[in-house]
Design an enzyme around this catalytic site. Structure first.
Site, PDB file in Angstrom:
ATOM      1  N   ASP A  27       0.701  -1.069  -0.076  1.00  0.00           N
ATOM      2  CA  ASP A  27       0.116   0.035   0.138  1.00  0.00           C
ATOM      3  C   ASP A  27       0.819   1.209   0.051  1.00  0.00           C
ATOM      4  O   ASP A  27       0.880   2.042   0.903  1.00  0.00           O
ATOM      5  CB  ASP A  27      -0.953  -0.088   1.064  1.00  0.00           C
ATOM      6  CG  ASP A  27      -2.017  -1.119   1.069  1.00  0.00           C
ATOM      7  OD1 ASP A  27      -2.892  -0.894   0.369  1.00  0.00           O
ATOM      8  OD2 ASP A  27      -1.562  -2.153   1.739  1.00  0.00           O
ATOM      9  N   HIS A  29       0.565   3.652  -2.406  1.00  0.00           N
ATOM     10  CA  HIS A  29      -0.376   4.988  -2.769  1.00  0.00           C
ATOM     11  C   HIS A  29       0.269   5.879  -3.526  1.00  0.00           C
ATOM     12  O   HIS A  29       0.171   7.165  -3.031  1.00  0.00           O
ATOM     13  CB  HIS A  29      -1.144   5.019  -1.693  1.00  0.00           C
ATOM     14  CG  HIS A  29      -2.281   4.104  -1.302  1.00  0.00           C
ATOM     15  ND1 HIS A  29      -3.633   3.935  -1.990  1.00  0.00           N
ATOM     16  CD2 HIS A  29      -2.358   3.192  -0.271  1.00  0.00           C
ATOM     17  CE1 HIS A  29      -4.104   2.927  -1.401  1.00  0.00           C
ATOM     18  NE2 HIS A  29      -3.521   2.552  -0.613  1.00  0.00           N
ATOM     19  N   ASP A  67      -1.377  -1.866  -4.526  1.00  0.00           N
ATOM     20  CA  ASP A  67      -1.620  -0.845  -4.364  1.00  0.00           C
ATOM     21  C   ASP A  67      -0.465   0.338  -4.421  1.00  0.00           C
ATOM     22  O   ASP A  67       0.037   1.015  -3.593  1.00  0.00           O
ATOM     23  CB  ASP A  67      -2.652  -0.274  -3.118  1.00  0.00           C
ATOM     24  CG  ASP A  67      -3.987  -0.462  -3.098  1.00  0.00           C
ATOM     25  OD1 ASP A  67      -4.382  -1.027  -4.380  1.00  0.00           O
ATOM     26  OD2 ASP A  67      -4.772  -0.421  -2.069  1.00  0.00           O
ATOM     27  N   ASN A 136      -6.740  -2.918  -5.085  1.00  0.00           N
ATOM     28  CA  ASN A 136      -8.048  -2.434  -5.593  1.00  0.00           C
ATOM     29  C   ASN A 136      -7.863  -1.132  -5.856  1.00  0.00           C
ATOM     30  O   ASN A 136      -8.848  -0.789  -6.960  1.00  0.00           O
ATOM     31  CB  ASN A 136      -8.764  -2.573  -4.090  1.00  0.00           C
ATOM     32  CG  ASN A 136      -8.650  -1.581  -3.170  1.00  0.00           C
ATOM     33  OD1 ASN A 136      -7.351  -1.687  -2.688  1.00  0.00           O
ATOM     34  ND2 ASN A 136      -9.385  -0.859  -2.841  1.00  0.00           N
ATOM     35  N   HIS A 137      -6.902  -0.288  -5.880  1.00  0.00           N
ATOM     36  CA  HIS A 137      -6.541   0.978  -6.616  1.00  0.00           C
ATOM     37  C   HIS A 137      -6.029   0.939  -7.787  1.00  0.00           C
ATOM     38  O   HIS A 137      -6.209   1.708  -8.663  1.00  0.00           O
ATOM     39  CB  HIS A 137      -5.945   1.836  -5.522  1.00  0.00           C
ATOM     40  CG  HIS A 137      -6.521   2.413  -4.204  1.00  0.00           C
ATOM     41  ND1 HIS A 137      -6.741   3.700  -4.275  1.00  0.00           N
ATOM     42  CD2 HIS A 137      -6.744   2.011  -3.082  1.00  0.00           C
ATOM     43  CE1 HIS A 137      -7.553   3.811  -3.124  1.00  0.00           C
ATOM     44  NE2 HIS A 137      -7.573   2.938  -2.653  1.00  0.00           N
ATOM     45  N   HIS A 240      -4.392  -9.312  -1.150  1.00  0.00           N
ATOM     46  CA  HIS A 240      -4.823  -7.894  -1.044  1.00  0.00           C
ATOM     47  C   HIS A 240      -6.280  -7.844  -0.612  1.00  0.00           C
ATOM     48  O   HIS A 240      -7.123  -7.430  -1.679  1.00  0.00           O
ATOM     49  CB  HIS A 240      -4.448  -6.929  -2.191  1.00  0.00           C
ATOM     50  CG  HIS A 240      -4.509  -5.523  -2.097  1.00  0.00           C
ATOM     51  ND1 HIS A 240      -3.468  -4.752  -1.544  1.00  0.00           N
ATOM     52  CD2 HIS A 240      -5.722  -4.577  -2.076  1.00  0.00           C
ATOM     53  CE1 HIS A 240      -3.708  -3.551  -1.186  1.00  0.00           C
ATOM     54  NE2 HIS A 240      -5.237  -3.452  -1.512  1.00  0.00           N
ATOM     55  N   HIS A 268      -3.699  -4.328   1.866  1.00  0.00           N
ATOM     56  CA  HIS A 268      -4.939  -3.401   1.843  1.00  0.00           C
ATOM     57  C   HIS A 268      -5.319  -2.761   3.170  1.00  0.00           C
ATOM     58  O   HIS A 268      -5.620  -1.615   3.211  1.00  0.00           O
ATOM     59  CB  HIS A 268      -6.196  -4.539   1.487  1.00  0.00           C
ATOM     60  CG  HIS A 268      -7.475  -3.573   1.256  1.00  0.00           C
ATOM     61  ND1 HIS A 268      -7.533  -2.699   0.400  1.00  0.00           N
ATOM     62  CD2 HIS A 268      -8.918  -3.739   1.920  1.00  0.00           C
ATOM     63  CE1 HIS A 268      -8.837  -2.123   0.452  1.00  0.00           C
ATOM     64  NE2 HIS A 268      -9.343  -2.824   1.512  1.00  0.00           N
ATOM     65  N   HIS A 270      -4.278  -0.860   6.378  1.00  0.00           N
ATOM     66  CA  HIS A 270      -3.254   0.411   6.566  1.00  0.00           C
ATOM     67  C   HIS A 270      -2.562   0.328   7.880  1.00  0.00           C
ATOM     68  O   HIS A 270      -1.757   1.026   7.947  1.00  0.00           O
ATOM     69  CB  HIS A 270      -3.946   1.771   6.128  1.00  0.00           C
ATOM     70  CG  HIS A 270      -3.989   2.008   4.593  1.00  0.00           C
ATOM     71  ND1 HIS A 270      -4.113   3.147   4.203  1.00  0.00           N
ATOM     72  CD2 HIS A 270      -4.213   1.023   3.600  1.00  0.00           C
ATOM     73  CE1 HIS A 270      -4.165   2.886   2.592  1.00  0.00           C
ATOM     74  NE2 HIS A 270      -4.217   1.864   2.338  1.00  0.00           N
TER      75      HIS A 270
END
Length: 714
Positions: A27, A29, A67, A136-137, A240, A268, A270
């Site tokens: 993650d 991001h 992610d 998922n992002h 994830h 996934h 955080h």
């Protein structure tokens, strides 16, 4: 650690040449708040630190748990920086110690010869291979000839990462959480690696809808391809999914995986739970590294961020958390305002006293965050690291305003802390207890506005047929009583975001609306704080009305433009038919030899008339107006009309082919373009006609120009 907790797993008596060292992160991001002037580079700076830690600890590989990007379509700037960092820190002359035992073509791009694992490509010098699944992002989207693609596919074919865990679910059940029994389920092929005597199996599963994943695991429809001596391998599964329920989405139980798995790397979620946790009744452990950047201001993001250094020797492993120093400190506070007012002795209706109390609490949180940063910095300096400059902290104060009649503007409150915290616009979060009576709820509640699809008399199919995003947005915004932004503009911005996939439509509209409001407030001169709300309401209504009028004018102009274009097309068709009839009754338009200047002017005009474009139509209309003036002056004036419109059609080709005897003079016109262009106006000789139609005259000119072009091509 309490007495009931088992000690974390460790490695005993290992040879260094047999230990596989992996840096594990999830993650990242990258691209989160990339337009924010303060926090825009936080995600990319932390990703750079993660790669530097991989080089510092001399790891054999990097494992990412999904992610990597915050958006499905990352910006060019995000892709550029990620690719540059991967090239800087993962490519080099250092030999890779991991031997690939599985098929290097598993997951290879269809139609290309290079292998799926980048360090097996002789054209690349890879020092630290990176393996990643999608989240998922940044999951694959689209249905092109190459199938669904994502940003990881781009990085994979460029040789920078190794994308694993991608599989295609049957189209018939891709959106169905409970597919039919004939579907094949999920198949997972491992990446098999070996270093010395240690053998590692990597099993990656990209993000799937949690309900679907739960069904597949519960139905035993997840097939994992394993070597025959799977007990001799250390098997790592990377997923994830939701580990805990996040309503309305369910969670994936952590106890449904195969018993041959030794460690599950969970992405996934955080919050950082990086120390391996045993699963009741199962032989494997679960590690949850958490995100490397705070994407929300919740409790889970308040924990210190880490990545994991995973070391594997045969069937033993150990995890060492590595703190991330480039992450902003985050402090979260929570107060019940009514109780605090009783304890501190102030009136909740006194806005000045309430503001003073809240400012004191926020200042205390800022001091705690700065103290935490200094402590971490001092500890890092003791470990031999360099000292980092203090970063602006993230601060969130959650205020329970139950039984409080009114509160001040939180954005205006946060402006006092600009330059001291990284999130001044959302430092305060007001909320009320859910135990309020239903009578206190109004139709303007943001939690549950009354929408048209909530009609209990409608069936499910009728509700689905009635769902329209634009209608839902209008009803929702109408129920909110927005104080600053107009409902019409927000509705249009959300429509552009949903229907046109314009990711910045809402932000652009909000920014422009705020600029207009500030300009309007400045034009009113000095405004008292008590009158500011009234001024904002008036300006909002004024801007909303102006927006509606502009939209109405735009639609009217667009409709008139379409009618005019339709009338023009009809006139063109009629004039072409009239020309052909005139040619049969009155003789050819070219019975009289045309003077050379006329055709000199005509030859270059073919390039000036674009075919079937809006600007071309506009030019035709303006030129036709000039012809009308000439017709009103004199019937012979038609001979002096410049034939600027040279749109060639099949009708014009018929006219040109019916007059082969008049082609000779046209050849001479191509040799004197300069003289023709210097003349003020070319002339055309038309056969006498009782018609005064401007379109007919222009179309006869088209026929003559078609004749000239036909001769030149010979």
């Amino acid at each position: 650690m309490s007495d009931n907790e088992a000690p974390p797993p460790i490695i005993r008596n290992a040879y260094q040449e047999d230990i596989i060292k992996i840096l594990v992160a999830t993650d990242n991001h990258i691209g989160y708040l990339e337009r924010d002037p303060i926090r825009g580079q936080d995600s990319i700076n932390t990703f750079k630190e993660i790669l530097q830690l991989a080089v510092k600890h001399d790891v054999d590989m990097i494992l990412l748990g999904g992610d990597l990007f915050h958006e499905n379509r990352p910006s060019r700037d995000c892709l550029y920086q990620v690719m540059a960092l991967l090239r800087e820190y993962t490519l080099g002359d250092k030999p890779v110690q991991l031997e690939l035992l599985s098929n290097p073509d598993d997951g290879r791009a269809a139609g290309y010869s290079f292998p799926a694992v980048n360090y097996e490509d002789p054209n690349l010098n890879v020092a630290i291979p990176v393996f990643s699944i999608h989240g998922n992002h940044d999951d694959p989207q689209g249905a092109g000839p190459e199938g669904a693609l994502c940003a990881l596919d781009v990085l994979s074919v460029s040789g920078l990462i190794n994308y694993m865990g991608k599989f295609d679910l049957p189209l018939s059940s891709a959106s169905n959480p409970n597919p039919v029994e004939s579907d094949s389920g999920i198949s997972i092929r491992p990446v098999l690696l070996r270093k010395g005597q240690t053998r590692l199996g990597l099993y990656g599963v990209g993000n799937v809808k949690d309900a679907r994943m739960h069904f597949e695991l519960r139905s035993n429809r997840v097939r994992m391809y394993m070597p025959s001596d799977k007990e001799e391998w250390f098997n790592v599964l990377v997923v994830h999914q939701n580990r805990v329920p996040h309503p309305p989405t369910p969670a994936v139980p952590e106890g449904l995986f195969d018993d041959c798995i030794d460690l599950v790397v969970w992405g996934h979620e955080h919050d950082c739970r990086i120390v391996p946790e045993p699963v009741a009744g199962r032989p494997y452990h679960v590690t949850q590294p958490g995100s490397s950047v705070a994407t929300s201001l919740g409790e889970g993001e308040g924990l210190e961020k880490h990545v994991a250094l995973l070391q594997i020797h045969n069937k033993e492993f150990e995890l060492k958390p590595l703190p991330l120093r480039t992450v902003r400190p985050f402090m979260l506070g929570d107060i019940f305002l009514a109780e605090a007012a009783e304890e501190e002795g102030f009136d909740v209706t006194d806005q000045i006293a309430v503001g003073k109390f809240l400012r004191a609490r926020v200042n205390a949180l800022i001091d705690q965050a700065n103290q935490l940063w200094d402590e971490r910095n001092a500890h890092a300096v003791e470990e031999g690291e360099e000292e980092l400059p203090r970063m602006l902290p993230l601060v969130r104060l959650k205020v329970d305003t139950t039984n409080v009649p009114a509160m001040s503007n939180p954005i205006r409150f946060g402006q006092e802390f600009t330059g001291r915290i990284a999130n001044p616009r959302d430092v305060l979060s007001f909320h009320r207890s859910k135990a309020r009576s239903a009578a206190s709820r109004t139709t303007t509640s943001a939690d549950q506005p009354e929408l048209s699809i909530d009609d209990p008399d409608l069936t499910t199919s009728e509700k689905l047929a009635k769902v329209r995003v634009q209608t839902l947005v209008q009803e929702y915004l109408a129920a909110q009583e927005l104080q600053v932004l107009g409902e019409a503009g927000m509705n249009e911005a959300i429509r552009m975001f949903v229907e046109k996939d314009d990711g910045w439509a809402i932000q652009t509209h909000v920014s422009s609306a705020l600029r207009a409001l500030m300009k309007g407030v400045q034009e009113n001169g000095e405004v008292d704080e008590e009158e500011l709300d009234d001024v904002l309401v008036k300006l909002k209504e004024q801007h909303n009305q102006e927006y509606l009028e502009k939209a109405k004018v735009g639609k009217t102009a667009k409709g008139k433009g379409k009618e005019k274009a339709s009338a023009t097309a009809d006139s063109d068709a009629d004039s072409m038919l009239m020309d052909i009839d005139g040619g049969e009754e009155d003789g050819s338009d070219f019975d009289e030899p045309a003077p050379p200047p006329k055709k000199k002017k005509a030859a270059p005009t073919k390039k000036a008339a674009p075919a079937k474009k809006g600007r071309g139509k506009k030019a035709v209309a303006s030129e036709s107006e000039e012809v009308i003036e000439l017709d009103e002056d004199d019937d012979e004036g038609e001979d002096e009309v410049p034939p600027k419109v040279t749109k060639k059609t099949n009708r014009a080709a018929v006219l040109s082919s019916s007059q082969p005897a008049k082609k000779a003079p046209a050849k001479k016109t191509t040799t004197a373009k300069g003289k023709a262009s210097s003349s003020g106006q070319g002339t055309l000789s038309f056969a006498p006609s009782g018609r005064s139609s401007t379109r007919a005259a222009a179309t006869r000119a088209k026929g003559k120009m078609a004749n000239v072009v036909e001769v030149d091509s010979d």
